[in-house]
Design an enzyme around this catalytic site. Structure first.
Site: not given
Length: 433
Positions: A66, A270, A310-312, A336
């Site tokens: 989201e 995840r 995270m974020g890679e 997604n």
């Protein structure tokens, strides 16, 4: 209070009575790595951060998906010189917010849904408008905001096939919650029909904001190091995997490795905290693992690289020929695929994609993604694309065409919100005058 259905009055009473238990809940969640120890006060509606001057748009989303869906919308609202307060409920989403957004986008953990904590939060931030993303409907949060006559909109609204019949059994409850929103902007015609049936009073189909997300960024220096470490090797990525999937993917790698020498699989759990457990599964299978969180790079002997950071994802999508979208071999509902598509990867997924039914239906029908429900079909599909670059590129092209055709939700969302945004801009001008 008297006009609320009994279910919501009972919920308010019970959630107020449960507030003293919050420290116990927080301690347990801290042990599980589900809370940030430096920011637990935010869960009780307390913060040392200051409210900025002028109109403040509050955007709430449950977690990473989201938050990322709102990214382009946030940038457009910032361009209108509106302040942004972003709330979410997970440590992972907070990390993504810190990486993806400008410093003037304020992130807070959403308070626990107790009347006392919600009141503290709203008293401090005094949002000018609230945008709730998809379907994270906390009763006290919604009812307290409505009681303050705060304009509220449900954006990128989704009502899943699972949730709809459950809510239909409580029509007064969901009707009271949805009735608090000035407008409901639905992802699809099906979602719009469901929201209307449940009591939304102003429903507009605007499409899925997740189709308008930009390709995720990648640090160039890190990307170059990874490309150097993997040069000449075919790379497949399993993105946002869940327990029960990694075991299958390890066996998929083992079978494909004999056909494609040098094959490197990248597993991106995840929840990054599971990295060590995933590496343990790989070692137990007799394959060699390396962990991103240990600052390791894949070497010539690395079979599976565990990207437990995270974020890679933007880094690994840029390396991959094929991406398996996780959460789809187990009944999580899928992840997604749009970011991976925008970076040119061919998409394979399991049968459980109910979180993105319309997207995957369109992709599968056009050949822009393939479903593989078992280890054997995963091996067959991934192997086909690794062996046949032309077939792989045809799928990539088909996926890009579907995303282009289904896009445009951002502009439709902004158009539907325009009356409310215009009022905020008038307030901005008045404040400056």
């Amino acid at each position: 209070m008297a006009s609320l259905p009994m279910t919501l009055r009972v919920y308010q009473a019970l959630s107020a009575a449960a507030a003293p238990l919050a420290p116990v809940v927080i301690r347990q969640r801290l042990k599980q790595g589900k809370e940030d120890p430096a920011r637990v006060d935010e869960r009780r509606g307390m913060t040392s951060d200051r409210r900025p001057h002028g109109p403040l748009v509050w955007i709430h989303g449950a977690s990473v998906g989201e938050v990322l869906a709102a990214a382009a919308l946030i940038e457009r609202l910032r361009a209108l010189e509106l302040g942004i307060l972003l709330t979410s409920g997970t440590v992972t989403s907070a990390g993504i917010a810190a990486k993806r957004f400008a410093p003037d986008v304020i992130h807070q953990y959403v308070p626990y849904d107790s009347p006392r904590y919600v009141s503290r939060f709203l008293d401090h931030w005094q949002p000018s408008m609230a945008l709730f993303i998809e379907s994270d409907l906390w009763p006290n949060l919604i009812l307290a905001a409505a009681a303050r006559r705060m304009p509220m909109a449900l954006i990128n609204g989704r009502m899943s096939q699972r949730s709809f019949p459950r809510w239909r059994r409580m029509p007064a409850t969901i009707g009271a919650l949805l009735g608090a929103f000035e407008v409901c902007l639905a992802q699809s015609e099906t979602d719009a029909e469901r929201f209307s049936a449940l009591g939304s009073r102003n429903v507009v189909t605007t499409g899925n904001l997740k189709l308008d997300v930009s390709a995720p960024p990648a640090d160039d220096a890190r990307l170059q190091r990874l490309m150097a470490a993997t040069r000449g090797r075919p790379v497949i990525v399993a993105a946002s995997t869940h327990p029960g999937e990694e075991e299958i993917l390890i066996e998929v790698h083992r079978e494909l490795k004999s056909r494609f020498p040098g094959l490197l699989s990248v597993i991106v759990p995840r929840h990054p905290a599971r990295g060590e457990a995933v590496a343990g599964l790989i070692a137990a299978s007799g394959l060699h693992a390396a962990l991103r969180s240990h600052q390791d790079l894949p070497t010539a002997t690395t079979d599976i690289y565990v990207a437990d950071t995270m974020g890679e994802l933007g880094l690994f999508y840029r390396l991959a020929r094929v991406v398996f979208m996780g959460g789809s071999l187990v009944e999580h509902g899928g992840q997604n695929p749009i970011e991976a598509i925008k970076l040119g990867a061919a998409i394979v997924h399991g049968p459980h994609v109910f979180n993105f039914t319309d997207v995957y239906d369109a992709l599968d029908a056009a050949g822009g993604a393939r479903e593989a429900a078992t280890r054997e079909t995963l091996v067959g599909q991934i192997g086909h694309w690794l062996a046949d670059a032309g077939a792989r590129q045809s799928s990539v092209d088909a996926a890009a065409a579907v995303v282009e055709r289904l896009g445009g939700a951002l502009e439709r969302t902004l158009a539907a919100l325009q009356p409310y945004l215009l009022q905020l801009r008038l307030e901005t001008g008045a404040a400056r005058a």
